[in-house]
Design an enzyme around this catalytic site. Sequence first.
Site, PDB file in Angstrom:
ATOM      1  N   ILE A  21       0.387   5.920   6.748  1.00 47.08           N
ATOM      2  CA  ILE A  21      -0.961   5.484   7.077  1.00 47.08           C
ATOM      3  C   ILE A  21      -1.969   6.134   6.141  1.00 47.08           C
ATOM      4  CG2 ILE A  21      -0.365   5.087   9.494  1.00 47.08           C
ATOM      5  CD1 ILE A  21      -1.777   7.723  10.164  1.00 47.08           C
ATOM      6  N   HIS A  73       0.858  -1.186   0.000  1.00 47.54           N
ATOM      7  CA  HIS A  73       0.000   0.000   0.000  1.00 47.54           C
ATOM      8  C   HIS A  73       0.888   1.227   0.000  1.00 47.54           C
ATOM      9  CE1 HIS A  73      -3.287   2.703   0.812  1.00 47.54           C
ATOM     10  NE2 HIS A  73      -2.654   3.163   1.879  1.00 47.54           N
ATOM     11  N   VAL A 104      -2.607  10.173   5.290  1.00 47.42           N
ATOM     12  CA  VAL A 104      -1.489  11.002   5.739  1.00 47.42           C
ATOM     13  C   VAL A 104      -1.076  12.025   4.670  1.00 47.42           C
ATOM     14  CG1 VAL A 104       0.447   9.593   4.896  1.00 47.42           C
ATOM     15  CG2 VAL A 104       0.675  10.851   7.059  1.00 47.42           C
ATOM     16  N   LYS A 149      -0.145  10.916   1.069  1.00 47.34           N
ATOM     17  CA  LYS A 149       0.718  10.347   0.022  1.00 47.34           C
ATOM     18  C   LYS A 149       0.271  10.786  -1.371  1.00 47.34           C
ATOM     19  CE  LYS A 149      -0.241   6.150   1.346  1.00 47.34           C
ATOM     20  NZ  LYS A 149      -1.107   6.486   2.483  1.00 47.34           N
ATOM     21  N   ASP A 165      -1.965   3.784  -4.572  1.00 49.11           N
ATOM     22  CA  ASP A 165      -2.686   2.856  -3.699  1.00 49.11           C
ATOM     23  C   ASP A 165      -2.046   1.473  -3.676  1.00 49.11           C
ATOM     24  OD1 ASP A 165      -4.675   2.163  -1.844  1.00 49.11           O
ATOM     25  OD2 ASP A 165      -5.850   1.229  -3.432  1.00 49.11           O
TER      26      ASP A 165
END
Length: 304
Positions: free
Chosen positions: A154, A138, A157, A159, A177
Amino acid sequence: MKCVTIHDLVERFSLEVLAGSAHLNQAITKSRVNRPGLEFAGYFEFFSHAHVQILGQKEINYLHTLSETERNSRIGNIVRYHPPCFIVTRNQGGLKYLIKYCEEEGIPLLRTKEPTSKFMELVDDYLAKQLAPEMTIHGVCVNVSGIGILLRGISGVGKSETAHTLIRRGHRLVADDAVVLKKISPDTIIGTHDGKTKEFLALRSIGLINVSRLYGRKAFQDETPIVLDIELTKWEDQALNNQLEMEPMFTEYLDIRIPHLEIQLQPGRDVAGLVEAAANNWYLRQQGYSAVEDFMKRLEQHSE
């Protein structure tokens, strides 16, 4: 690891099927092709019989020079090992004897118009990637100035938002993802997408966007070697020291260690800029330059 069949090769490289069409579903298990020149000459000690066999001009011209009896003997010695298939390059003809043996033994005989060396490189690259050990993690995979980076953290957050900023600055998305990692050599991992998410980036409050449609084809690339693993974390006071140089850290994927960095997030912090700085700093280190060593030398010079 995916299952690759001879039919996959036929489809991928638009190969002509000359014999053995009923056996195209046979699996290919080895990632490099083989040219059986020595084997046609009678030397079998190191015959890579489980590999795809490529027949170039040297092999076919040699067979043409033999008498019918000797040619049948040389071909028979090879087909009894039952390699996955034979592929003749450069659209070479005069293959009736090969077609006969391949039909009798149930071995696909294929043909391409491509020159031998170029075709072998293409097939080697394709099989290496298709048969490589792989795992899915992930995260987000981006290419920053030619440097492949994993962004992890997490859910929520930031990304994908960081990746979006990087794309707007001219860098490229590889996967969002679900990042597929493939080990294509003992020290090389490539990152790619799973096919379903290709070109898509999911942004909170905005939704799904297609980066190629929104920012042009240069906003996306299909794969990239991974050289940096960056974890985005929530800001914690005193959690990170402000040392001149942090101790090297690594993350291991598929038994390969990748340099690891942690970037803490805080409102107003230019996270994309820090990712760019990390990528460029990694590149300079590969060229033998260390900012810390340079700085310490300057201190020594000024103290003299």
